[in-house]
Design an enzyme around this catalytic site. Structure first.
Site, PDB file in Angstrom:
ATOM      1  N   LYS A  52      24.859  44.264  37.527  1.00 41.79           N
ATOM      2  CA  LYS A  52      26.267  44.147  37.125  1.00 41.79           C
ATOM      3  C   LYS A  52      26.658  42.668  37.003  1.00 41.79           C
ATOM      4  O   LYS A  52      27.303  42.258  36.031  1.00 41.79           O
ATOM      5  CB  LYS A  52      27.176  44.842  38.150  1.00 41.79           C
ATOM      6  N   GLN A  96      30.609  48.088  46.261  1.00 36.85           N
ATOM      7  CA  GLN A  96      29.442  48.919  45.967  1.00 36.85           C
ATOM      8  C   GLN A  96      29.291  50.024  47.012  1.00 36.85           C
ATOM      9  O   GLN A  96      29.324  49.759  48.213  1.00 36.85           O
ATOM     10  CB  GLN A  96      28.180  48.027  45.926  1.00 36.85           C
ATOM     11  N   ASP A 119      36.476  50.498  39.047  1.00 38.03           N
ATOM     12  CA  ASP A 119      35.556  51.637  39.210  1.00 38.03           C
ATOM     13  C   ASP A 119      36.279  52.958  38.955  1.00 38.03           C
ATOM     14  O   ASP A 119      35.639  53.988  38.743  1.00 38.03           O
ATOM     15  CB  ASP A 119      34.980  51.653  40.637  1.00 38.03           C
TER      16      ASP A 119
END
Ligand code: NAD
Length: 289
Positions: A52, A96, A119
């Site tokens: 990412k 994460q 997200d």
């Protein structure tokens, strides 16, 4: 034989779009910035965040990498999220998952400012998605939709069967597919569904997101169905350098003979996830000016 959907190329187009929107923002003095928070050193998580971060830099964005020890406390992590919420130079926050077992993921996700929730996991984003309001859409389901759109696979009136009901893939995807502009009829299957084939054989669009290698076999697929394989599973392979290879939820070779379209693993949905993340970060930055 199915057309193999080239996720890498389609993701490349989306990444170019993210880069050009980034360049336009930079002319206005704003560099889109994503804070990437990783607690612990889970190898899969490390490789995801590294990919990412690399993609952000390639698109001309800023990646604020924050690495925390696995023993970080929930309070410390919440304090960090709060400081990132207040930091006007940070447009998106990505924590994460999975988090170390002693940290309640719900609390951390809910602490993120919905305006920075790239997200799309915050309850406000989830609510907006279900209500069809503007908001951040989780990257993997959004990537699946982008693949369908790019390949011009008709969704209106199609029967879409989603295998999996997780909060990050199955559930949001089902909610997107029933939106008026997509107009699919949706069935969601899960571990309680019993005879899975009974449902999957009715699918015009079959989306596998169960995390079970080879779960979907050719006899479970209708002739001419489009098969989107979200699954990424490590299966032992002594001939591979790392001792494993990646396999999807579909038994690719046999399903490809019956389907009209199929995504490979790797190289199908996977690259789309990162591309859609970049677009969400750019949107967050655009919304801030
Ligand atoms: P999860 O384990 O949270 O959820 C799996 C879901 O599948 C559950 O809802 C479960 O009910 C259902 N399921 C499991 N076995 C089943 C069976 N035999 N029959 C019917 N339903 C079954 O997983 P997840 O986080 O949603 O991820 C699913 C898969 O997608 C994994 O392989 C994951 O690695 C992959 N994934 C890929 C990407 C990507 O970018 N390509 C992103 C996220 C997840």
């Amino acid at each position: 034989m199915a057309i193999i959907i080239d996720g890498k190329t389609i993701a490349g187009k989306k990444r170019e779009e993210a880069a050009s929107r980034t360049a336009a923002l930079k002319k206005k003095g704003v560099t889109p910035c994503l804070a990437v928070v990783l607690a612990g050193e889970d190898p899969a998580s490390v490789s995801y965040v590294t990919a990412k971060e690399k993609a952000l830099l390639e698109a001309g964005m800023e990646s604020r990498d924050i690495r925390l020890p696995a023993a970080v406390s929930e309070e410390e992590l919440l304090a960090l999220v709060n400081s990132l919420n207040r930091d006007v130079s940070v447009h998106g926050i990505l924590v994460q998952l999975p988090l170390p077992a002693h940290i309640r993921e719900d609390r951390v996700i809910t602490a993120i400012d919905p305006a920075k929730d790239v997200d799309g996991f915050h309850p406000v984003s989830v609510g907006n998605l279900i209500l069809g309001r503007p908001g951040f859409i989780p990257c993997t389901p959004n990537g699946v939709l982008a693949l369908l759109e790019e390949m011009r696979i008709p969704t209106a009136g199609a029967h879409a069967v989603v295998v999996g009901r997780s909060n990050i893939v199955g559930r949001p995807l089902a909610n997107l597919l029933v939106r008026k502009e997509i107009n699919a009829t949706v069935t969601v299957c899960h571990t309680g569904s019993g005879d899975l084939g009974l449902y999957t054989r009715q699918a015009d669009i079959l989306i596998a997101a169960a995390g079970k290698p080879g779960l979907i076999t050719a006899d479970m697929v209708k002739e001419g169905a489009a098969v989107i394989d979200v699954g990424v599973n490590r299966v032992p392979d002594t001939s591979a350098k790392k001792g494993f290879r990646l396999k999807g939820d579909a038994d690719f070779d046999t399903v490809a003979e019956k389907a009209s379209y199929i995504t490979p693993v790797p190289g199908g949905v996977g690259p789309m996830t990162i591309a859609m993340l970049l677009l969400n970060v750019v949107s967050a930055a655009e919304n801030s000016v």
